[in-house]
Design an enzyme around this catalytic site. Structure first.
Site, PDB file in Angstrom:
ATOM      1  N   SER A 108     -11.243  -0.089   3.865  1.00 19.14           N
ATOM      2  CA  SER A 108     -10.501  -0.431   5.079  1.00 19.14           C
ATOM      3  C   SER A 108      -9.852   0.816   5.666  1.00 19.14           C
ATOM      4  CB  SER A 108      -9.405  -1.444   4.769  1.00 19.14           C
ATOM      5  OG  SER A 108      -9.982  -2.606   4.261  1.00 19.14           O
ATOM      6  N   ARG A 159       0.819  -1.227   0.000  1.00 14.89           N
ATOM      7  CA  ARG A 159       0.000   0.000   0.000  1.00 14.89           C
ATOM      8  C   ARG A 159       0.853   1.278   0.000  1.00 14.89           C
ATOM      9  NH1 ARG A 159      -2.400  -3.444  -1.707  1.00 14.89           N
ATOM     10  NH2 ARG A 159      -4.109  -4.578  -0.774  1.00 14.89           N
ATOM     11  N   GLU A 206      -4.717   3.223   6.667  1.00  8.98           N
ATOM     12  CA  GLU A 206      -4.560   3.210   5.210  1.00  8.98           C
ATOM     13  C   GLU A 206      -5.220   4.478   4.647  1.00  8.98           C
ATOM     14  OE1 GLU A 206      -5.578  -0.545   3.441  1.00  8.98           O
ATOM     15  OE2 GLU A 206      -6.179   0.392   1.559  1.00  8.98           O
TER      16      GLU A 206
HETATM   17  C1  LIG Z   1     -16.021   0.098  -0.572  1.00 10.90           C
HETATM   18  C2  LIG Z   1     -14.536   0.293  -0.728  1.00 10.90           C
HETATM   19  C3  LIG Z   1     -13.733  -0.806  -0.924  1.00 10.90           C
HETATM   20  C4  LIG Z   1     -12.350  -0.638  -1.066  1.00 10.90           C
HETATM   21  N1  LIG Z   1     -11.564  -1.753  -1.281  1.00 10.90           N
HETATM   22  C5  LIG Z   1     -10.240  -1.609  -1.441  1.00 10.90           C
HETATM   23  C6  LIG Z   1      -9.405  -2.748  -1.662  1.00 10.90           C
HETATM   24  O1  LIG Z   1      -9.850  -3.879  -1.727  1.00 10.90           O
HETATM   25  N2  LIG Z   1      -8.078  -2.544  -1.825  1.00 10.90           N
HETATM   26  C7  LIG Z   1      -7.525  -1.293  -1.798  1.00 10.90           C
HETATM   27  O2  LIG Z   1      -6.312  -1.170  -1.969  1.00 10.90           O
HETATM   28  N3  LIG Z   1      -8.289  -0.199  -1.571  1.00 10.90           N
HETATM   29  C8  LIG Z   1      -9.626  -0.316  -1.397  1.00 10.90           C
HETATM   30  N4  LIG Z   1     -10.394   0.788  -1.174  1.00 10.90           N
HETATM   31  C9  LIG Z   1      -9.749   2.109  -1.034  1.00 10.90           C
HETATM   32  C10 LIG Z   1      -9.632   2.906  -2.358  1.00 10.90           C
HETATM   33  O3  LIG Z   1     -10.676   2.537  -3.245  1.00 10.90           O
HETATM   34  C11 LIG Z   1      -8.282   2.695  -3.037  1.00 10.90           C
HETATM   35  O4  LIG Z   1      -7.225   3.160  -2.238  1.00 10.90           O
HETATM   36  C12 LIG Z   1      -8.245   3.403  -4.407  1.00 10.90           C
HETATM   37  O5  LIG Z   1      -7.124   2.969  -5.116  1.00 10.90           O
HETATM   38  C13 LIG Z   1      -8.216   4.922  -4.292  1.00 10.90           C
HETATM   39  O6  LIG Z   1      -8.478   5.464  -5.567  1.00 10.90           O
HETATM   40  P1  LIG Z   1      -9.147   6.899  -5.719  1.00 10.90           P
HETATM   41  O7  LIG Z   1      -9.182   7.226  -7.156  1.00 10.90           O
HETATM   42  O8  LIG Z   1     -10.435   6.958  -5.014  1.00 10.90           O
HETATM   43  O9  LIG Z   1      -8.058   7.783  -4.984  1.00 10.90           O
HETATM   44  P2  LIG Z   1      -8.311   8.936  -3.887  1.00 10.90           P
HETATM   45  O10 LIG Z   1      -8.972   8.368  -2.699  1.00 10.90           O
HETATM   46  O11 LIG Z   1      -8.964  10.090  -4.547  1.00 10.90           O
HETATM   47  O12 LIG Z   1      -6.806   9.307  -3.524  1.00 10.90           O
HETATM   48  C14 LIG Z   1      -5.995   8.375  -2.841  1.00 10.90           C
HETATM   49  C15 LIG Z   1      -4.548   8.892  -2.866  1.00 10.90           C
HETATM   50  O13 LIG Z   1      -4.052   8.855  -4.191  1.00 10.90           O
HETATM   51  C16 LIG Z   1      -3.705  10.176  -4.631  1.00 10.90           C
HETATM   52  N5  LIG Z   1      -4.101  10.236  -6.037  1.00 10.90           N
HETATM   53  C17 LIG Z   1      -5.287   9.911  -6.581  1.00 10.90           C
HETATM   54  N6  LIG Z   1      -5.226  10.000  -7.929  1.00 10.90           N
HETATM   55  C18 LIG Z   1      -3.980  10.423  -8.215  1.00 10.90           C
HETATM   56  C19 LIG Z   1      -3.291  10.709  -9.428  1.00 10.90           C
HETATM   57  N7  LIG Z   1      -3.853  10.583 -10.631  1.00 10.90           N
HETATM   58  N8  LIG Z   1      -2.008  11.130  -9.338  1.00 10.90           N
HETATM   59  C20 LIG Z   1      -1.407  11.275  -8.145  1.00 10.90           C
HETATM   60  N9  LIG Z   1      -1.995  11.004  -6.977  1.00 10.90           N
HETATM   61  C21 LIG Z   1      -3.266  10.579  -7.015  1.00 10.90           C
HETATM   62  C22 LIG Z   1      -4.435  11.134  -3.711  1.00 10.90           C
HETATM   63  O14 LIG Z   1      -3.739  12.355  -3.567  1.00 10.90           O
HETATM   64  C23 LIG Z   1      -4.416  10.334  -2.403  1.00 10.90           C
HETATM   65  O15 LIG Z   1      -3.163  10.459  -1.767  1.00 10.90           O
HETATM   66  C24 LIG Z   1     -11.777   0.647  -1.030  1.00 10.90           C
HETATM   67  C25 LIG Z   1     -12.605   1.765  -0.832  1.00 10.90           C
HETATM   68  C26 LIG Z   1     -13.974   1.586  -0.702  1.00 10.90           C
HETATM   69  C27 LIG Z   1     -14.844   2.788  -0.522  1.00 10.90           C
END
Ligand SMILES: Cc1cc2nc3c(=O)[nH]c(=O)nc-3n(C[C@H](O)[C@H](O)[C@H](O)COP(=O)(O)OP(=O)(O)OC[C@H]3O[C@@H](n4cnc5c(N)ncnc54)[C@H](O)[C@@H]3O)c2cc1C
Length: 326
Positions: free
Chosen positions: A233, A183, A308
């Protein structure tokens, strides 16, 4: 407190940027609408660039004028503050989401929605992304967080990553340069914006891939809260933690914390590593609940849970939510 003239200058600067990126700008945008937790006050300016050049323009502009800049995807791993953000939020998604598949290689823009990308891989008979089918974020967020499930991370498939660095320069990185670990990636906290990713996959029958994906989705439906807003999580589940005390959900449940509530934030009754927004939870409710869970778990088994989920301060700092002093 900022003086009247400095806040006037700041507003003029934001307006200047809004002229450059035109339609894709919103002043005082509610951050609650850009996170799956549905928590957070207004951001001074939300920009949704349509091209990589626009991304570079926004990054250089923010740097030149020393304005805090936060990059987000779908906000599924973020806790925004009730006070919002005094700066610019750059959101990738709507436009920068093209996916190209050739042989065993997927090249995708970082706004691509992960479940949609996993489905495209399945249809093309490409294996390796099955574990990402239920992750509701963008590819950029997934790469930044080295997200995944079943103890895997997207970094295993990454071959190359294209970023706009903190100076606004477009740079190509190898997987090695991203230093993926559980992560984590070397991209975190560098101010880089991930704009495109190349993923290497294996070959498999689409039917077999589909079956694995359906199993994953079934498990998620069974285990995770679906109707109440959450951010997945909350606490990290490292292999060291697994080996010493077990997964965080079990540790929190064994500590008797399922259903514990502070304000309108509650430890999910369904899965104890989720905090759900019962309706109108504040960032303070969530941070207080995180602090309480950590305290109880520490007292009971002497283990320090780490988050996380990442918290964004009103001045644009971003950090794992357990590190917040509030
Ligand atoms: C129901 C649910 C289930 C989930 N299951 C999992 C799972 O199984 N495994 C898992 O790992 N995660 C899980 N997550 C957490 C989340 O979905 C992941 O971490 C996902 O990868 C985040 O993507 P996001 O686009 O929403 O990023 P954001 O939440 O918008 O951002 C997360 C981080 O990435 C950075 N970021 C985002 N996009 C960019 C970009 N293009 N360039 C640079 N930095 C960027 C942001 O600044 C921040 O630091 C879950 C979340 C939910 C709500």
């Amino acid at each position: 407190m900022a003086s009247r003239s400095s806040s006037d200058t700041y507003l003029q600067q934001l307006k200047q940027l809004a002229k450059v990126v035109k339609d894709s700008c919103q002043f005082d945008a509610s951050l609650a609408e850009h996170t799956s937790w549905q928590i957070g006050g207004p951001a001074d300016l939300l920009v949704e660039p349509e091209t990589v050049d626009q991304v570079a323009t926004v990054v250089s502009f923010a740097r030149r004028h020393k304005i805090p800049l936060l990059v987000i995807g779908q906000g599924t791993n973020l806790l925004f503050d009730d006070a919002g953000l005094r700066g610019i939020v750059l959101k990738l998604g709507q436009n920068l989401c093209r996916v190209h598949i050739s042989d065993n290689t997927i090249t995708a823009e970082s706004g691509a929605w992960v479940p949609g990308l996993a489905r495209k891989a399945m249809q093309a008979g490409l294996t390796g992304l099955e574990h990402t089918i239920g992750i509701p974020g963008t590819l950029g967020g997934l790469v930044m967080m080295n997200g995944g499930s079943q103890r895997k991370g997207i970094g295993e498939n990454v071959r190359r990553v294209w970023i706009v660095d903190c100076k606004g320069e477009q740079v190509e990185l190898t997987r090695e340069e991203c230093s993926f670990s559980y992560r984590q990636s070397a991209l975190q906290d560098t101010g880089a914006v991930v704009v495109k990713v190349e993923l290497g996959c294996g070959r498999e029958e689409p039917q077999r891939i589909r079956q694995l994906m359906l199993e994953d989705l079934r498990e998620r439906r069974r285990k995770f809260p679906r109707k109440q807003p959450n951010c997945g999580s909350v606490f990290l589940s490292t292999s060291e933690m697994h080996a010493s005390v077990g997964p965080p959900g079990k540790v929190i449940e064994d500590a008797g914390l399922k259903g514990t509530r502070i304000g309108n934030a509650e430890v999910s009754q369904q899965h104890a590593n989720f905090i759900v927004n019962l309706n109108g939870a504040t960032s303070k409710d969530v941070l207080s609940l995180i602090a309480y869970i950590r305290q109880v778990v520490n007292e009971r088994i002497g283990f320090d849970l780490c988050c996380e989920v990442r918290y964004v301060s009103p001045s644009g700092e971003i950090m794992p939510a357990h590190l917040v002093n509030f």
